[in-house]
Scaffold this motif. Structure first.
Motif, PDB file in Angstrom:
ATOM      1  N   ALA A 178      10.885  -4.294  -1.360  1.00  0.00           N
ATOM      2  CA  ALA A 178      11.508  -3.597  -2.494  1.00  0.00           C
ATOM      3  C   ALA A 178      10.510  -2.674  -3.185  1.00  0.00           C
ATOM      4  N   MET A 179       9.259  -3.117  -3.266  1.00  0.00           N
ATOM      5  CA  MET A 179       8.218  -2.280  -3.887  1.00  0.00           C
ATOM      6  C   MET A 179       8.012  -0.997  -3.065  1.00  0.00           C
ATOM      7  N   ASP A 180       7.959  -1.135  -1.744  1.00  0.00           N
ATOM      8  CA  ASP A 180       7.817   0.066  -0.915  1.00  0.00           C
ATOM      9  C   ASP A 180       9.030   0.985  -1.041  1.00  0.00           C
ATOM     10  N   ALA A 181      10.208   0.385  -1.085  1.00  0.00           N
ATOM     11  CA  ALA A 181      11.419   1.203  -1.166  1.00  0.00           C
ATOM     12  C   ALA A 181      11.462   2.000  -2.465  1.00  0.00           C
ATOM     13  N   ALA A 182      10.872   1.431  -3.522  1.00  0.00           N
ATOM     14  CA  ALA A 182      10.901   2.101  -4.831  1.00  0.00           C
ATOM     15  C   ALA A 182       9.687   3.000  -5.070  1.00  0.00           C
ATOM     16  N   ASP A 183       8.794   3.063  -4.088  1.00  0.00           N
ATOM     17  CA  ASP A 183       7.527   3.793  -4.279  1.00  0.00           C
ATOM     18  C   ASP A 183       7.746   5.313  -4.255  1.00  0.00           C
ATOM     19  N   VAL A 184       7.506   5.973  -5.369  1.00  0.00           N
ATOM     20  CA  VAL A 184       7.725   7.438  -5.429  1.00  0.00           C
ATOM     21  C   VAL A 184       6.720   8.204  -4.554  1.00  0.00           C
ATOM     22  N   LEU A 185       5.584   7.586  -4.248  1.00  0.00           N
ATOM     23  CA  LEU A 185       4.586   8.259  -3.403  1.00  0.00           C
ATOM     24  C   LEU A 185       4.817   7.999  -1.910  1.00  0.00           C
ATOM     25  N   ARG A 186       5.832   7.225  -1.604  1.00  0.00           N
ATOM     26  CA  ARG A 186       6.020   6.848  -0.201  1.00  0.00           C
ATOM     27  C   ARG A 186       6.131   8.036   0.761  1.00  0.00           C
ATOM     28  N   PRO A 187       6.812   9.131   0.372  1.00  0.00           N
ATOM     29  CA  PRO A 187       6.910  10.262   1.311  1.00  0.00           C
ATOM     30  C   PRO A 187       5.543  10.874   1.682  1.00  0.00           C
ATOM     31  N   MET A 188       4.540  10.675   0.854  1.00  0.00           N
ATOM     32  CA  MET A 188       3.212  11.227   1.142  1.00  0.00           C
ATOM     33  C   MET A 188       2.634  10.656   2.437  1.00  0.00           C
ATOM     34  N   ARG A 189       2.978   9.399   2.706  1.00  0.00           N
ATOM     35  CA  ARG A 189       2.438   8.722   3.887  1.00  0.00           C
ATOM     36  C   ARG A 189       2.725   9.494   5.179  1.00  0.00           C
ATOM     37  N   ASP A 190       3.863  10.183   5.206  1.00  0.00           N
ATOM     38  CA  ASP A 190       4.247  10.921   6.414  1.00  0.00           C
ATOM     39  C   ASP A 190       3.370  12.143   6.666  1.00  0.00           C
ATOM     40  N   ARG A 191       2.589  12.530   5.694  1.00  0.00           N
ATOM     41  CA  ARG A 191       1.720  13.701   5.877  1.00  0.00           C
ATOM     42  C   ARG A 191       0.390  13.326   6.521  1.00  0.00           C
ATOM     43  N   PHE A 192       0.189  12.014   6.692  1.00  0.00           N
ATOM     44  CA  PHE A 192      -1.074  11.545   7.270  1.00  0.00           C
ATOM     45  C   PHE A 192      -0.891  11.062   8.700  1.00  0.00           C
ATOM     46  N   ILE A 193      -1.988  11.071   9.447  1.00  0.00           N
ATOM     47  CA  ILE A 193      -1.971  10.625  10.830  1.00  0.00           C
ATOM     48  C   ILE A 193      -2.532   9.215  10.862  1.00  0.00           C
ATOM     49  N   LEU A 194      -1.629   8.243  10.777  1.00  0.00           N
ATOM     50  CA  LEU A 194      -2.058   6.844  10.721  1.00  0.00           C
ATOM     51  C   LEU A 194      -2.062   6.266  12.122  1.00  0.00           C
ATOM     52  N   PRO A 195      -3.219   5.845  12.621  1.00  0.00           N
ATOM     53  CA  PRO A 195      -3.278   5.292  13.975  1.00  0.00           C
ATOM     54  C   PRO A 195      -2.357   4.085  14.083  1.00  0.00           C
ATOM     55  N   PRO A 196      -1.546   4.022  15.124  1.00  0.00           N
ATOM     56  CA  PRO A 196      -0.613   2.901  15.270  1.00  0.00           C
ATOM     57  C   PRO A 196      -1.355   1.569  15.344  1.00  0.00           C
ATOM     58  N   GLY A 197      -0.811   0.579  14.683  1.00  0.00           N
ATOM     59  CA  GLY A 197      -1.398  -0.752  14.758  1.00  0.00           C
ATOM     60  C   GLY A 197      -2.558  -0.990  13.819  1.00  0.00           C
ATOM     61  N   LEU A 198      -2.923   0.014  13.037  1.00  0.00           N
ATOM     62  CA  LEU A 198      -4.081  -0.118  12.160  1.00  0.00           C
ATOM     63  C   LEU A 198      -3.628  -0.269  10.702  1.00  0.00           C
ATOM     64  N   ILE A 199      -4.272  -1.188   9.991  1.00  0.00           N
ATOM     65  CA  ILE A 199      -4.114  -1.231   8.530  1.00  0.00           C
ATOM     66  C   ILE A 199      -5.450  -0.768   7.968  1.00  0.00           C
ATOM     67  N   TYR A 200      -5.445   0.435   7.438  1.00  0.00           N
ATOM     68  CA  TYR A 200      -6.705   1.087   7.110  1.00  0.00           C
ATOM     69  C   TYR A 200      -7.015   0.948   5.626  1.00  0.00           C
ATOM     70  N   LEU A 201      -7.918   0.040   5.318  1.00  0.00           N
ATOM     71  CA  LEU A 201      -8.329  -0.196   3.929  1.00  0.00           C
ATOM     72  C   LEU A 201      -9.769   0.269   3.741  1.00  0.00           C
ATOM     73  N   ASP A 202     -10.081   1.430   4.330  1.00  0.00           N
ATOM     74  CA  ASP A 202     -11.440   1.972   4.232  1.00  0.00           C
ATOM     75  C   ASP A 202     -11.415   3.459   3.879  1.00  0.00           C
ATOM     76  N   GLY A 203     -10.337   3.882   3.250  1.00  0.00           N
ATOM     77  CA  GLY A 203     -10.249   5.270   2.801  1.00  0.00           C
ATOM     78  C   GLY A 203     -11.230   5.573   1.690  1.00  0.00           C
ATOM     79  N   ASN A 204     -11.840   4.539   1.126  1.00  0.00           N
ATOM     80  CA  ASN A 204     -12.920   4.733   0.152  1.00  0.00           C
ATOM     81  C   ASN A 204     -14.243   5.001   0.847  1.00  0.00           C
ATOM     82  N   SER A 205     -14.245   4.985   2.169  1.00  0.00           N
ATOM     83  CA  SER A 205     -15.449   5.319   2.921  1.00  0.00           C
ATOM     84  C   SER A 205     -15.205   6.614   3.705  1.00  0.00           C
ATOM     85  N   LEU A 206     -14.100   6.648   4.463  1.00  0.00           N
ATOM     86  CA  LEU A 206     -13.679   7.877   5.153  1.00  0.00           C
ATOM     87  C   LEU A 206     -12.165   7.935   5.109  1.00  0.00           C
TER      88      LEU A 206
END
Lengths: 415, 415
Positions: free
Chosen positions: B12-40
């Motif tokens: 429900a939180m994801d469904a209500a997320d106003v920033l959710r469409p932004m995710r589609d502008r990024f190239i997210l490697p399949p199968g990865l949960i990337y919690l290192d955007g504070n590094s690269l």
């Protein structure tokens, strides 16, 4: 070369050119005769391939892991060694990083720290200006330091070298005239007086062979986006002779030059050797394009390169003087090919307009104020037929006076 | 957030997320949960598009002419203004160039030149180390200058600020714990004592809103390859308040900062405003990827970004403590979301091995010696479901002890 060749002779020269296959590795825009590789080198398929891989595979897919898996962390030294081969530097003495301007700052500080009882920097009034601006910057941070210039304080740089001089900062190839300095002789002269030498190789690396180790050079800097074709603004390089490594101290002491960069220590401890010139995080995408560009250089014989460079520039001078001699052009470069880099400059009172007319016709050279037209000849991708065709277009522009069109007098912000 | 949400609540939180469409502008490697955007930060389609255009069209076809036609020369200031919007800086005060380390060197010199009767730099023992290394470099070039550190010379940085202090160099978000400093209060405190402040915004820009102009900040620096997603080693930025512009003096005085860079004058003359912080030729390909990355930011509301950031990090803390609390993890970040950047750190005696096990399972965070696991939450492309899934994998690794596999103890050169 004294006889003026005809088109058949030109074609024979291209047919016999051992470097001719190299041209196919570059992306030459159709219809362009590019005589500005001394300002920005042409892209190669290899550079684009590396750039694409770095972007889509390494950044795009492997992300932060690429620091290890794609060798990002090792690139400054790995690429440095490959530049080193082209400038006569044995491995472990060259590192690729930052900009030429910043690298001048680092090496000047390092040289002055090696001569703490001396206060003078000597350079050239005719230097590429940013070298002097950076020397001014170094002087501003070292109490008592001063800068003396050839052409301002004495006619010849040799006259300025004495026991007050800590370091001589000098260009191997003059950016404007293409005139060469004798690297071994000037280095020896400086050493006789106890001074060190920093050679600026911006118009040397990839243009002609030099032997830094053989000439006993102390430090050198240079860019990689001219004759090395590394891409616009590709990171620059520093050479430091092994004998100085343990004493290198320079104030741009960032994390990448630290002895233990991943221990996150509070105090700076300089790393080993030429790594001490590294500072902050490097632009990986630009570095990777440079890696591709250097792949192209791996098979190049520098003696063959030099031979073709002299032939190209000799040919250009001969043809311009034969075909355009009546139009007031004056040679600004040494006539003797052995005293010249891989460029030729001519002066004319209307050089700006003539160069604009050339560019409009697809012949790209550049203008340097007040009256210089500068043409670079990059032996890997310029043919003898290019030279012939460029001179034919120049002759037509001069003969017809088409450069007098008002649109060619409008000056852009950057030339 | 005190109640522990279940998977339905997460969805429900994801469904209500106003920033959710932004995710589609990024190239997210399949199968990865990337919690290192504070590094690269992750690559975006826009960044790749700009990079491709810069390479194939501008470098590849237009070559040297692109300095004018593609706006290469204007990029450092044009991109600077776009970074400025994200950090509360009105136009004309931010420039993109060089590296954070080098920009710290420039701004420290500039600040000390504005306080010539003072000799002290104050910083943090817990600073990102390169800040301190660069301060050491500045001290080495300024006779009488010294550096005092919070955590070494006094418990709190405020206790070190007095009338001897020229400049305070401080991180807005601590790189390790994510703890925030009060920018307005510390700046005011420094100003009360006549000192200037340089804010390091490496973990701030693109992570949360700040108001440099409103807080009366003097200078700031930061990188663009973390939360701004500019690409590996993308050039850094400098902010300088307009009131200081006419008095900026710094020793990295290269051609691009000159008042008349194409007049090829022998002497340096500083250009206008924040341009004075420019030095040498910038890596254009890396700059152009950054331009694409900043295109993505143009529509982002920073208040919405901050709201999602706090929710993501709150959720991570809640779930880790609920599901992994029995396994000895200790929160190293502030529990109060308003006092935290967009990252969360936990400590554990075996953090290194646990992080390796997480990475092997496709959850990318990073390790900081000696015992910190650091997780970055980039609101543009991290979802609440990512947080849920990351914690589920962490819980399994801890519960099963799979991190004890010998391969996870092998330390790579770069972590």
């Amino acid at each position: 070369m004294s006889a003026v060749p005809d088109l058949a002779a030109i074609e024979a020269m291209d047919a016999a050119d051992v470097l001719r296959p190299m041209r196919d590795r570059f992306i030459l825009p159709p219809g362009l005769i590019y005589l500005d590789g001394n300002s920005l080198g042409v892209a190669s398929t290899a550079a684009f391939d590396e750039l694409r891989k770095a972007a889509t595979e390494e950044w795009g897919q492997d992300l932060i892991r690429s620091w290890n898996t794609a060798g990002w962390f090792d690139m400054p030294l790995a690429l440095g060694d490959r530049v080193g081969r082209l400038i006569g530097a044995a491995a472990g003495q060259t590192v690729v990083c930052d900009t030429t301007s910043i690298n001048i700052y680092k090496t000047l500080h390092a040289a002055m720290a090696l001569r703490p009882d001396r206060s003078m920097i000597v350079s050239e009034g005719g230097s590429f200006p940013t070298d002097l601006y950076m020397a001014e910057g170094v002087v501003s941070t070292r109490p008592g330091a001063s800068l003396r210039l050839e052409g301002v304080d004495a006619p010849e740089i040799e006259d300025l070298i004495n026991s007050d001089v800590a370091v001589v900062l000098v260009n191997h190839v003059n950016y404007k005239s293409g005139e060469l300095r004798d690297m071994a002789a000037l280095t020896r002269k400086a050493h006789e007086h106890g001074a060190l030498v920093i050679w600026d190789l911006c118009h040397t690396a990839g243009a002609l062979p030099v032997d830094l180790d053989g000439a006993d050079v102390d430090f050198a800097v240079g860019c990689t986006y001219k004759y090395l074709n590394g891409g616009p603004g590709a990171p620059a390089f520093i050479y430091a002779a092994t004998r100085h490594h343990s004493d290198i101290r320079q104030p741009l002491s960032g994390w990448w030059g630290h002895a233990r960069p991943f221990a996150f220590e509070k105090n700076y401890a300089a790393g080993e050797g030429v790594r001490r010139f590294l500072c902050g995080t490097q632009p990986i995408l630009s570095l990777r394009a440079l890696k591709g560009a250097l792949d192209v250089w791996d098979t190049v014989d520098m003696a063959q390169l030099r031979e073709k460079s002299i032939r190209l520039t000799d040919l250009f001078i001969t043809l311009v003087e034969e075909k355009c001699g009546a139009h007031g052009l004056e040679l600004e470069s040494p006539r003797d090919g052995t005293k010249r880099g891989s460029q030729v400059s001519f002066s004319h009172p209307n050089s700006y307009e003539i160069m604009q007319a050339l560019i409009a016709r697809g012949v790209i050279g550049d203008f340097r104020a007040p009256t210089t037209m500068r043409f670079g000849f990059t032996p890997l991708y310029v043919s003898y037929a290019d030279v012939w065709q460029a001179v034919a277009i120049l002759e037509e522009i001069l003969r017809t006076g088409s450069w007098q069109d008002a649109r060619f007098a409008v000056r852009a912000a950057v030339t």
